[in-house]
Write an enzyme that holds these catalytic residues in place. Structure first.
Site, mmCIF file in Angstrom:
data_model
loop_
_atom_site.group_PDB
_atom_site.id
_atom_site.type_symbol
_atom_site.label_atom_id
_atom_site.label_comp_id
_atom_site.label_asym_id
_atom_site.label_seq_id
_atom_site.Cartn_x
_atom_site.Cartn_y
_atom_site.Cartn_z
ATOM 1 N N HIS A 30 -3.678 4.295 22.506
ATOM 2 C CA HIS A 30 -4.613 4.903 23.504
ATOM 3 C C HIS A 30 -4.154 5.738 24.595
ATOM 4 O O HIS A 30 -3.058 5.034 25.259
ATOM 5 C CB HIS A 30 -5.528 3.607 23.945
ATOM 6 N N LEU A 78 -6.562 -0.949 29.561
ATOM 7 C CA LEU A 78 -7.277 0.142 29.129
ATOM 8 C C LEU A 78 -8.012 0.881 30.170
ATOM 9 O O LEU A 78 -8.945 0.183 30.972
ATOM 10 C CB LEU A 78 -8.215 -0.312 28.002
ATOM 11 N N ARG A 85 -7.407 10.461 20.004
ATOM 12 C CA ARG A 85 -6.408 9.822 20.848
ATOM 13 C C ARG A 85 -5.041 9.972 20.501
ATOM 14 O O ARG A 85 -4.107 9.982 21.329
ATOM 15 C CB ARG A 85 -6.942 8.266 20.687
ATOM 16 N N ARG A 107 -8.390 6.516 14.289
ATOM 17 C CA ARG A 107 -10.023 6.033 14.540
ATOM 18 C C ARG A 107 -10.390 6.941 15.753
ATOM 19 O O ARG A 107 -9.637 7.233 16.936
ATOM 20 C CB ARG A 107 -10.067 4.667 14.950
ATOM 21 N N HIS A 120 -3.520 -0.025 21.097
ATOM 22 C CA HIS A 120 -5.020 -0.121 21.360
ATOM 23 C C HIS A 120 -5.663 -0.756 19.909
ATOM 24 O O HIS A 120 -6.532 -1.305 20.001
ATOM 25 C CB HIS A 120 -5.469 1.075 21.525
ATOM 26 N N GLU A 145 -11.890 5.821 27.727
ATOM 27 C CA GLU A 145 -12.095 7.323 27.236
ATOM 28 C C GLU A 145 -13.318 7.838 27.972
ATOM 29 O O GLU A 145 -13.539 9.029 28.052
ATOM 30 C CB GLU A 145 -12.033 7.475 25.710
ATOM 31 N N PHE A 203 -17.573 11.984 23.526
ATOM 32 C CA PHE A 203 -16.622 11.141 23.429
ATOM 33 C C PHE A 203 -15.476 11.908 22.695
ATOM 34 O O PHE A 203 -15.830 12.963 22.057
ATOM 35 C CB PHE A 203 -17.058 9.730 22.849
ATOM 36 N N GLN A 215 -3.037 2.635 16.462
ATOM 37 C CA GLN A 215 -3.556 3.701 17.326
ATOM 38 C C GLN A 215 -2.770 3.407 18.962
ATOM 39 O O GLN A 215 -3.147 2.211 19.321
ATOM 40 C CB GLN A 215 -5.102 3.636 17.370
#
Lengths: 574, 240
Positions: A237, A247, A281, A389, A347, A250, A115, A235
């Site tokens: 995304h 979304l 991100r 994050r 996000h 990821e 990730f 954030q």
């Protein structure tokens, strides 16, 4: 109606239910949710939950902690990031023991995948750290917690909108609001209240979050005199479905998906040579918008392509079936044949209600505990995510700190008496509804909300500067003024969603103002907060947390220092 | 394009009987039916009540009956109804209407709860402080079940729940039971099979396949009900 419980939890997502399950080992717990509990937005989490289990390859919690701190652009409090990384493995195992159906590897252990921003040996290369269940990890964790809460006898009050914390002599003694079905006031008297209503993505025009994400707990905290911490860090995304913002996990890039610009180039090679499409991100979102600004969007439009066509139908079906389903439903695209048009989408809120490691709300944002008041999850700021994050660190945050809050609530409940309620608490909520319904104002929720969303998306987005933020702050304040003249056309009490929309709009405007206000003060670029007029990070002046208070003179800002333990701030390259 | 929506209306505070209202909404072919309902509530009639939250088929709030079929309003687009003169929007059937498109979901969630043996969800005692082992094949046996978002479209579409046996536990609850019965880590599957074997349990299903046809998550609901029945025969009744 007044209900008495040991503890009341506002919000039924993963943070709330984890705390409820933990606290209910010894306490009578009620969970209050404005939508049906199983509809909570934690259920939309797709990619996974980070934990250094080492099932696939060597991994250590110290590596996870480092990645979290570096990902946060060194704004996370490192003592908290250490707790997150250290306790993540036991939390995943505990969830597995509750029955969470994680995907498995060939040895029958929990499978793990790569990730964004998660690396081996302090940044060398991507590491397989994300524990997942296909691309519906949040859904299955929430379902397991929900089932256990049910059999444990946790009482869930669905469709109750919390409007105000009740406080006596500086101690939280409950929370009140109204029942959506009837419009009647409802009051919960409790020794402890946990705030866990998630984020406020809907203040932006394009967001991956649910309509319910309206920052309700931020408002409860501000009104009780508690500041909000680090709200400027929002954030975006990188891969929302173009135009819709839904979304695309990821996990799509973790499984090998590649971002390409209008010329077909794998542009992330230029921005993050080591991690490429698995960079954090904030970096990818800026890269996408830079490509678009420099004319390398697709067909002259403001999107790029996420290419999954080389992954094959079978892998997509096994690992990414939700994502391929969304793309098929909304775009009519088969992801194994056609690349997906994507653009950044709002996000997650890194900032929120300041808490300590036990989830106890800090009344002054610094060290003073607000007796009986707790917060966890996206609405809280402990702070482990700092300025940005990492993907899969949200589910860990919910479980690690939800569990800690639940345990501390149990302890607090055992040691304390039920504080008295203020007099006639129900009147507060009845009169609030009455005044809204009797208002002769002409402004409409839809109009103000759209204006707010446009303002935030145009002037407080991925790239920010003084001029835009100043304009945005003025605009949001004007909208707050207009909002006082809101009219409600429907006067009924049963399921008056127009009324609920109005309450939510008030909460969103407050959240928007704290975000713009905090962003305007911070004259540097760090993580997700990028100031075109101050493009560099400035540790000398700005390695500190923002605290915004609501006062009778409007918003006021203070700062607090960042806890640095193991990792001195360094340049952040991937 | 201008789309006509004919919407079921009932306001318990004002109406003695339900009625239908027609609305005209300017829309694109790719707009969701939910987007149209939102436009109605935000721009034309603030009293319209319906549930919604995530708007992309994962929270399960906006189950309703669209042109006679149980659907999620956020998963159907205007272009899906190109052939229709109007889009007819009604509440889920089976459940009691509370207001407009809002139905009483409490009985549905009570049925979900009833699939658990009272007290706790029993797992195999973990042998260590590590995870229980489960092979990829074992995990695959209930992979389809965990797609369920509890939207209740299956129950609404089921002829048994609608008419033949209103006390039927319903397809969604059986999928939930199947999720636990077919999970190799769970040790109370006999108790769950016993629950499913009771009157109004799995045996009420007559395989109309309506649930499978409407499931917004494309779960093979009827197949799983049949698997539960087979397991009752092979494991529960063999032993008793």
């Amino acid at each position: 109606m007044i209900h008495q419980y040991d503890a009341v939890i506002v919000g039924a997502g993963i943070a709330g239910l984890t705390a409820a399950l933990k606290a209910s080992e010894t306490c009578r717990v009620a969970v209050v949710s404005k939508i049906y509990a199983s509809r909570s937005h934690s259920g939309a989490a797709q990619g996974g939950m980070a934990a250094a289990l080492g099932n696939e390859e060597e991994d250590h919690w110290e590596w996870h902690m480092f990645d979290t701190v570096k990902g946060s652009d060194y704004l996370a409090d490192q003592d908290m990031a250490e707790i997150l990384a250290r306790e993540a493995p036991e939390c995943v195992i505990e969830l597995e023991h509750l029955g969470v159906p994680f995907s498995r590897n060939g040895q029958g252990k929990i499978d793990q995948r790569r990730f964004g921003g998660h690396t081996r040996n302090f940044g060398e290369a991507p590491v397989k750290r994300s524990c997942y269940a296909s691309d519906r990890t949040g859904r299955v964790i929430m379902d397991a917690l929900y089932d256990h809460c049910m059999v444990r006898g946790v009482k869930i009050f669905n469709e109750v909108f919390a409007r105000q914390l009740l406080v006596t002599n500086g101690k939280c003694c409950g929370v009140g609001g109204y029942v959506l079905a009837t419009g009647e006031p409802i009051v919960f008297q409790a020794k402890a209240v946990l705030l866990a209503t998630g984020g406020c993505g809907k203040i932006f025009k394009t967001a991956s979050t649910a309509f319910a994400a309206t920052g309700d707990c931020g408002q409860l905290a501000l009104d009780a005199g508690v500041p909000l911490e680090d709200m400027e860090f929002v954030q975006f995304h990188p891969t929302g479905i173009y135009g819709l913002g839904i979304l695309v996990s990821e996990a799509a890039r973790a499984e090998g998906g590649i971002l390409r610009n209008g010329k077909g180039e794998r542009f992330m090679e230029r921005y993050a040579p080591t991690l490429k499409d698995l960079a954090p991100r904030d970096i990818i979102s800026r890269a996408i918008l830079t490509e678009i600004r420099e004319g390398r969007g697709v067909n002259g439009k403001d999107y790029v392509l996420l290419d999954l066509t080389h992954l094959g139908k079978e892998q997509l079906e096994q690992k990414l079936s939700e994502v391929t389903g969304f793309v098929k439903t909304y775009l009519g695209i088969e992801a194994d044949k056609t690349p997906i048009p994507v653009a950044p989408t709002c996000h997650y809120m890194m900032g929120g209600i300041p808490t300590d490691a036990q989830g106890r709300v800090l009344a002054d944002g610094q060290a003073k505990v607000f007796a009986g008041l707790y917060a966890a999850g996206e609405c809280a700021c402990v702070s482990v995510h700092g300025a940005n994050r990492l993907g899969t660190n949200s589910l860990v945050d919910l479980v690690v700190f939800g569990r800690r809050a639940g345990a501390d609530i149990a302890k607090y409940v055992a040691e304390n008496q039920l504080p008295p309620l203020p007099e006639n608490p129900e009147d507060l909520f009845a009169s609030e509804i009455k005044s809204f319904l009797e208002s002769s104002g002409k402004e409409t929720t839809a109009f103000i909300r759209e204006d707010m969303q446009r303002t935030m998306s145009q002037m407080c987005n991925v790239f920010r500067d003084e001029a835009d933020l100043t304009k945005a702050l003025g605009k949001i304040r004007d909208l707050k003024t207009n909002n006082r003249s809101l009219g409600i056309s429907y006067k009924g009490l049963a399921f008056n969603y127009e009324l609920e929309d109005a309450f939510e709009l008030g909460n969103m405007l407050k959240a928007a103002e704290t975000i713009v206000f905090s962003a305007l003060q911070r004259k540097e670029s760090r993580g997700a907060h990028y100031r075109s007029d101050y493009p560099n990070r400035d540790d000398t002046r700005w390695l500190k947390h923002t605290l915004v208070f609501q006062t009778s003179n409007g918003l006021e800002v203070q700062y607090k220092s960042v806890v640095v333990t193991r990792f001195e701030p360094k340049a952040r390259t991937y | 394009m201008l789309v006509k929506l004919k919407v079921f209306r009932f306001d318990p505070e004002r109406d003695k009987a339900p009625r239908y209202d027609s609305f005209y909404v300017e829309a694109k072919p790719t707009d969701r039916i939910l987007d149209l309902l939102n436009k109605i509530r935000w721009e034309q009639d603030g009293s319209l009540a319906y549930r919604m939250s995530c708007a992309h088929g994962i929270c399960g709030s906006d189950g309703m009956t669209i042109n006679g079929v149980s659907e999620l309003a956020c998963q159907k687009l205007v272009r899906d109804y190109e052939e229709s003169k109007e889009v007819l929007v009604e509440p889920l059937s089976v459940f009691t209407v509370v207001k407009d498109l809002v139905v009483d979901m409490e009985p549905f969630f009570e049925q979900e709860k009833a699939v658990h043996p009272p007290g706790k969800i029993a797992l195999l005692q973990p042998v260590s402080n590590r995870e229980n082992l489960q092979s990829i094949e074992e995990r695959a046996l209930f992979d389809d079940d965990i797609k369920c978002i509890m939207c209740a479209c299956c129950v609404s579409a089921c002829p048994i729940s609608q008419k033949e046996d209103p006390a039927y536990v319903g397809p969604a609850a059986i999928v939930r039971a199947h999720r636990y019965i077919f999970d190799s880590r769970i040790k109370d599957s006999m108790e769950r099979l016993t629950i499913m074997d009771k009157p109004h349990g799995a045996w009420s299903c007559k395989s109309y396949f309506k649930c499978t046809q409407v499931c917004p998550k494309e779960i093979q609901v009827t197949k799983h009900v049949l698997e539960v029945k087979r397991r009752i025969l092979n494991e529960l009744r063999q032993k008793t």
